[in-house]
Design an enzyme around this catalytic site. Structure first.
Site, short mmCIF file in Angstrom:
data_model
loop_
_atom_site.label_atom_id
_atom_site.label_comp_id
_atom_site.label_asym_id
_atom_site.label_seq_id
_atom_site.Cartn_x
_atom_site.Cartn_y
_atom_site.Cartn_z
N TRP A 1 0.78 -15.22 0.75
CA TRP A 1 0.57 -14.20 1.76
C TRP A 1 1.53 -14.43 2.93
CZ3 TRP A 1 -1.23 -14.48 6.89
CH2 TRP A 1 -1.42 -13.23 7.51
N ASP B 1 2.82 -8.60 4.84
CA ASP B 1 2.22 -8.43 6.17
C ASP B 1 3.05 -9.14 7.22
OD1 ASP B 1 0.17 -6.86 5.38
OD2 ASP B 1 -1.36 -8.42 5.37
N CYS C 1 -0.37 -1.47 -1.65
CA CYS C 1 -0.41 -2.58 -0.72
C CYS C 1 -1.51 -3.50 -1.20
CB CYS C 1 -0.75 -2.03 0.68
SG CYS C 1 -1.11 -3.29 1.92
N LYS D 1 -2.37 4.98 2.02
CA LYS D 1 -2.00 3.56 1.85
C LYS D 1 -3.19 2.89 1.17
CE LYS D 1 -1.19 -0.65 4.56
NZ LYS D 1 -0.97 -1.20 5.92
N TRP D 2 -3.01 2.48 -0.08
CA TRP D 2 -4.11 1.93 -0.89
C TRP D 2 -3.99 0.42 -0.90
CZ3 TRP D 2 -7.19 4.97 -4.67
CH2 TRP D 2 -8.02 4.19 -5.47
N ASP D 3 -4.95 -0.22 -0.28
CA ASP D 3 -4.89 -1.67 -0.10
C ASP D 3 -5.84 -2.37 -1.06
OD1 ASP D 3 -4.19 -4.08 1.09
OD2 ASP D 3 -4.62 -3.40 3.13
N MET D 4 -5.70 -3.70 -1.17
CA MET D 4 -6.59 -4.50 -2.04
C MET D 4 -6.46 -5.93 -1.54
SD MET D 4 -7.94 -5.83 -4.81
CE MET D 4 -7.82 -6.26 -6.54
N ASN D 5 -7.47 -6.38 -0.80
CA ASN D 5 -7.32 -7.62 -0.05
C ASN D 5 -8.06 -8.83 -0.59
OD1 ASN D 5 -5.53 -7.28 2.28
ND2 ASN D 5 -6.87 -5.55 2.73
N ASP E 1 -4.56 3.14 10.05
CA ASP E 1 -4.84 2.06 9.10
C ASP E 1 -6.34 1.79 9.07
OD1 ASP E 1 -4.48 -0.87 7.93
OD2 ASP E 1 -2.52 0.08 7.80
N ARG F 1 -12.13 -12.74 2.60
CA ARG F 1 -12.04 -11.77 3.70
C ARG F 1 -13.40 -11.05 3.85
NH1 ARG F 1 -8.47 -6.61 5.46
NH2 ARG F 1 -7.62 -7.48 7.36
#
Ligand code: GLA
Length: 704
Positions: A175, A521, A499, A449-453, A339, A416
């Protein structure tokens, strides 16, 4: 004719390569040649079995086109199965081939069948002739009456011709430090790069390049490949004690199985491979063109966007977002993106994920008021989502605790503060499609914006039978692709960004659905130069989103001039991510100038040919050049880390220009320089860089 077949020999011809294999007397598909164009028929003499001793009875299996695990085969397998009678051995016999043409693109499909069982395998080779690449993948068809368990099915095996030494280039990372280039000389054994985390991952990326240790940016033979899979993947470069090197790749077989029921087909993802005699730069340009022409869903020019994440984090509200939008519009931004933090009770990363309704305190009149204002300001509107995740502190989780991946005897690991939804469950998939459809049909939103954390942990597939539990890794990705495919079809005017906590889910699988990608990031413009260099080895500058953020940088405190931050971000698709409310009028104005300049040159950055001229890995200087296809226009970005001991920088040799054309050069001093392409490429261009963190944008235009 890219594909030709001569008595048991198959030849795939691209613009400057031949790829040849044949069926040997044992019925094995034996790889024969891959490199510069040759007279392929003459390869017949290479088609033979080779025994070394009873311990190495079939050495030719080390370069089998696709390695079926069975008999005397010990290299990394590309297919390993278990039949219902517990037999674990394949004896695949060549049955025939066909050639299909789709839109002028030829594809060779070979069929093999097991000598006893009704298992068929189709090997696909789609020829990307102009970019010297071949898309390969395999399909397994259960034509029998009992189920077959696939224990391992790779997409392809790429045999690299004999070299005195084999060097493998790849990326590693983490990361905020993604896409760090590495190379290693292969010794006997295996070098594996992989993900076992449920997504592509920031720790490695599914591509490889092999050369003999002497290839450079501009010269030398390079064999390369990239896999299109966004879940657990594996690429293995294996060197045998007979000095054969093969690179296999596909879905990771770790903790993986697939139950192939009678009548069903399993299709492995595409693993594209290529060869160039002209070094790593040409490899990258081939990858860039290939993805623009064969992978990406669209070719539209990327808009300059503003994203409010670094400015406001979770503290989003309509008033402040409008203030930011006004400043962004003044600078010339074309798309405004809100966001994380706009939905549910999302005031931090501890709660709200999964509750996809507009937060009424932050947006009392819904999103409409903000979107209207953004549109009035001449921008379009985009929004952030992370549909695969859920916070335990959310209404969604309280209603459906059984929707997450979990094992009943374990407490789920929270990363997270979130868990991951089991999107393989039809009702969960429908939930995601449902709320996204609602969001996109009730608002004029142009960008997601498609995130996956987080990674997948405790991979229990609630609701699936015991024999299919290990399908989770594959099912997550299949379901994700299906969701994206459906949304893209329903909302063709909406563009998507992939993302995953930065650049952790970027690959040719995802890029079949996504228009652009968020590489990291880490928005420090100096760190970004290295990340973007590694990214550019495979992925095109068009998909590479780069934001200009605040100085000092929030992550490392580094102070950089605004021009340096812009130049670094202008080498890809430009975005702004700083807290504009803190920017002075002069800064806003200067930023406006850079954005204007970017709009003038972005066709070169996004659609031109990229040449990496200097790397921070080798010097205190980085430089990258973009050239139009007709070589009449070019721009160069050059960066200096630090000038030491009063040293003078070497002149920068450009690339890709027309030798005999004279170019008008702007950006070095006040004068317009005029030099021939030959001078620029062989003698070089003096760079006006001094001190620390200096940068310049130089433009070149050929005279009529
Ligand atoms: C991830 C993304 C960031 C931002 C945050 C929001 O870290 O990479 O760009 O969207 O999530 O929570």
């Amino acid at each position: 004719m890219p594909i030709s077949v001569h008595e048991g020999l198959f030849e795939i011809q691209t613009r400057q390569t031949s790829y040849v294999f044949g069926v040997n007397e044992q019925g094995i598909l034996q790889h024969l040649y891959w490199g510069k164009t040759i007279a392929a028929q003459e390869c017949a003499y290479r088609l033979r079995s080779r025994s070394h001793s009873s311990f190495d009875a079939q050495v030719e299996r080390e370069y089998e086109e696709y390695s079926f695990w069975g008999g005397v085969g010990y290299v990394e397998p590309t297919l390993k199965v278990r039949f219902s009678d517990h037999v674990r051995d394949l004896k695949m016999v060549y049955e025939g081939y066909r050639i299909v043409t789709d839109n002028g693109v030829e594809e060779l499909i070979l069929t093999l069948k097991d000598a006893h069982y009704d298992l068929l395998v189709h090997l696909h080779y789609k020829v990307i002739a102009e970019w010297d690449m071949i898309e390969r993948y395999a399909e397994a068809v259960n034509a029998g009456k009992t189920a077959i368990v696939i224990e391992n099915m790779q997409s392809a095996a790429w045999a690299v011709p004999y070299l005195p030494q084999y060097r493998m280039t790849h990326v590693t990372g983490r990361w905020s430090g993604e896409y760090q280039l590495r190379d290693t000389v292969l010794s006997e054994g295996k070098k594996t790069i992989e993900s076992r985390r449920g997504f592509t991952g920031p720790h490695a990326n599914p591509w490889f390049a092999i050369d003999d240790g002497t290839a450079t940016e501009t010269a030398g033979n390079v064999w390369f490949g990239a896999l299109g899979w966004s879940g657990n993947w594996k690429i293995v470069a294996e060197k045998s004690s007979f000095n054969h090197v093969r690179v296999t790749g596909g879905i990771n077989d770790f903790d993986s199985e697939w139950l192939l029921q009678p009548g069903e087909t399993f299709t492995a993802p595409v693993f594209v491979g290529g060869y160039t005699p002209s070094g790593f730069g040409e490899m990258s340009r081939s990858f860039h063109r290939y993805q623009r022409e064969y992978v990406l869903p669209g070719a539209a020019t990327r808009k300059v966007l503003y994203n409010s994440w670094e400015a406001t984090t979770f503290d989003v509200n309509v008033k402040e977002q409008i203030e930011l939008a006004q400043k962004a519009a003044k600078m010339g931004v074309e798309r405004f993106v809100v966001d994380d933090g706009w939905f549910g009770k999302r005031d931090s990363d501890r709660a709200g994920l999964g509750d996809w309704y507009v937060n009424p305190q932050k947006f009392p009149e819904g999103l409409g008021a903000l979107i209207e204002k953004v549109k009035e300001l001449g921008m379009d509107f985009g929004i952030w989502v992370e549909p695969e995740s859920v916070n335990p502190d959310s209404e969604l989780y309280r209603q459906h605790p059984e929707w997450v991946y979990h094992f009943p005897t374990r407490t789920g690991s929270q990363l997270r503060n979130q868990l991951l939804l089991n999107i393989a469950k039809p009702e969960v998939k429908q939930f995601i499609i449902g709320f996204m459809t609602e969001l996109l049909s009730s608002h004029p939103i142009s960008f997601i914006k498609w995130d996956m954390n987080r990674t997948i942990t405790e991979p229990g597939l609630h609701g699936f039978p015991a024999g299919q539990q290990k399908e989770i890794w594959i099912r997550h990705v299949q379901s994700l692709y299906e969701i994206w495919a459906e949304l893209r079809e329903k909302f063709p005017h909406v563009e998507f960004e992939t993302c995953a906590g930065g650049g952790a889910r970027i690959d040719f699988g995802m890029l079949r659905f996504a228009d652009q990608a968020w590489p990291s990031d880490n928005t420090d413009a100096f760190d970004r130069l290295s990340i973007q260099e590694g990214f550019s080895y495979v992925y095109s500058p068009q998909v590479m989103m780069c934001w200009v953020t605040d100085s000092p940088n929030g992550m490392n405190g580094r102070k950089l001039p605004l021009s340096f931050r812009f130049h670094s971000a202008m080498t890809g698709s430009l975005g702004i991510g700083g807290n504009l409310k803190e920017w002075s009028e002069e800064e806003i104005e200067e930023a406006g100038g850079h954005i204007q300049r970017y709009k003038e040159i972005r066709h070169l950055v996004q659609k031109g040919r990229q040449y990496r001229l200097a790397s921070l890995r080798k010097s205190p200087q980085a430089a990258v050049q973009y050239v139009s296809d007709d070589r009449t226009e070019s721009i160069v970005f050059a960066f200096l880390h630090a000038q030491n001991f009063g040293g003078r920088l070497p002149d920068l040799k450009l690339d890709g220009l027309a030798e005999h054309k004279i170019y008008d050069i702007e950006g070095i001093g006040d004068e317009v320089l005029q030099l021939h392409g030959s001078t620029l490429m062989n003698a070089g261009l003096p760079l006006p860089l001094r001190g620390d963190f200096d940068s310049v944008l130089i433009s070149l235009k050929a005279r009529e």
